[in-house]
Motif scaffolding. Structure first.
Motif, mmCIF file in Angstrom:
data_model
loop_
_atom_site.group_PDB
_atom_site.id
_atom_site.type_symbol
_atom_site.label_atom_id
_atom_site.label_comp_id
_atom_site.label_asym_id
_atom_site.label_seq_id
_atom_site.Cartn_x
_atom_site.Cartn_y
_atom_site.Cartn_z
ATOM 1 N N SER A 1 -6.979 7.222 -8.931
ATOM 2 C CA SER A 1 -6.781 8.085 -7.761
ATOM 3 C C SER A 1 -5.872 7.469 -6.699
ATOM 4 C CB SER A 1 -8.133 8.426 -7.127
ATOM 5 O OG SER A 1 -8.727 7.270 -6.564
ATOM 6 N N ARG A 2 -5.561 6.182 -6.829
ATOM 7 C CA ARG A 2 -4.809 5.472 -5.792
ATOM 8 C C ARG A 2 -3.476 6.148 -5.475
ATOM 9 N NH1 ARG A 2 -5.214 0.678 -3.328
ATOM 10 N NH2 ARG A 2 -6.824 -0.036 -4.743
ATOM 11 N N TYR B 1 -5.296 -0.718 1.102
ATOM 12 C CA TYR B 1 -5.173 0.312 0.069
ATOM 13 C C TYR B 1 -3.729 0.652 -0.269
ATOM 14 C CZ TYR B 1 -10.140 0.737 0.634
ATOM 15 O OH TYR B 1 -11.490 0.456 0.672
ATOM 16 N N CYS B 2 -2.801 0.206 0.553
ATOM 17 C CA CYS B 2 -1.390 0.511 0.340
ATOM 18 C C CYS B 2 -0.634 -0.774 0.028
ATOM 19 C CB CYS B 2 -0.783 1.144 1.597
ATOM 20 S SG CYS B 2 -1.608 2.648 2.134
ATOM 21 N N ILE C 1 -4.082 9.177 -3.302
ATOM 22 C CA ILE C 1 -4.644 8.823 -2.002
ATOM 23 C C ILE C 1 -3.619 8.114 -1.123
ATOM 24 C CG2 ILE C 1 -6.355 7.295 -0.890
ATOM 25 C CD1 ILE C 1 -8.321 8.210 -3.105
ATOM 26 N N THR C 2 -2.707 7.375 -1.747
ATOM 27 C CA THR C 2 -1.694 6.655 -0.961
ATOM 28 C C THR C 2 -0.323 7.322 -1.087
ATOM 29 O OG1 THR C 2 -1.241 5.087 -2.756
ATOM 30 C CG2 THR C 2 -2.936 4.458 -1.119
ATOM 31 N N THR D 1 -10.998 5.721 -3.651
ATOM 32 C CA THR D 1 -9.876 5.043 -4.294
ATOM 33 C C THR D 1 -10.320 4.337 -5.569
ATOM 34 O OG1 THR D 1 -8.765 4.758 -2.176
ATOM 35 C CG2 THR D 1 -8.008 3.369 -3.988
ATOM 36 N N THR D 2 -9.656 4.688 -6.650
ATOM 37 C CA THR D 2 -9.827 4.054 -7.953
ATOM 38 C C THR D 2 -8.415 3.791 -8.481
ATOM 39 O OG1 THR D 2 -9.726 6.107 -9.234
ATOM 40 C CG2 THR D 2 -11.913 5.442 -8.415
#
Length: 190
Positions: A130-131, A165-166, A134-135, A126-127
């Motif tokens: 990319s978030r 992350y979300c 990924i989410t 996760t960056t």
């Protein structure tokens, strides 16, 4: 330990890793392939090996193995990627090679270790750039489902993913989805 393995231990680090990669490429024996890939994944723990593993294209090897029918090869390859992706150069390489999609596909594995490595790898990848991928909603739905698992390790890891992350909005949207795209993904076997 076989004579071949003893011979390999006498070599330098790069030469030893090169010999492992070569052995993986030439062997026809599936158990030998699994053992060699497990060794490569273990070497991926040590940052001293990162440059050598990049030079030998082991990241590509791991990424290629994610689509294999042999679940053990997938497990070890994903474990190797998980070990490598904390390094910025490796992370960038995996992201540029469309590694997220390959890792997301591993969330549907029936192998517990593969799924745990997939969730962890997604967190490590996760960056800010990319978030969003990924989410994505299907991934968040899958994590919601995993957060209800009777498997404590999977449940805890999915909960961390959802909380750290979300966004609350993403989690709420996934909860309210009428079409649950992750329902068909089986939970890994305990």
């Amino acid at each position: 330990m076989s004579q071949n393995q003893k011979d390999l231990l006498s070599l330098g680090r790069l030469e030893y890793l090169q010999a492992l990669v070569t052995e993986f490429q030439v062997t026809e024996n599936s158990e030998a392939k699994e053992q060699v890939l497990a060794n490569l994944a273990n070497f991926a723990y040590d940052p001293k090996n990162y440059e050598y593993l990049r030079q030998l294209k082991v990241l590509d090897l791991f990424l290629d193995m994610l689509t294999e029918d042999n679940g053990t090869l997938v497990e070890f390859a994903l474990g190797g990627l998980c070990n490598l992706c904390l390094d910025k150069i490796n992370k960038d390489y995996i992201l540029e090679a469309d590694g997220i999609a390959a890792v997301v596909n591993c969330l549907s594995s029936s192998n517990e270790e593969t799924v745990l490595s997939a969730v962890t790898t997604l967190m490590y990848l996760t960056t800010p750039q990319s978030r969003q991928q990924i989410t994505a909603l299907p991934v968040v739905e899958c994590m919601l489902r995993f957060s209800l698992s009777t498997n404590r390790r999977l449940r805890n890891l999915a909960t961390i993913f959802l909380e750290d992350y979300c966004t609350p909005l993403q989690v709420e949207e996934a909860r309210n989805q009428t079409k649950h795209t992750a329902v068909g993904i089986p939970l890994p076997k305990d």
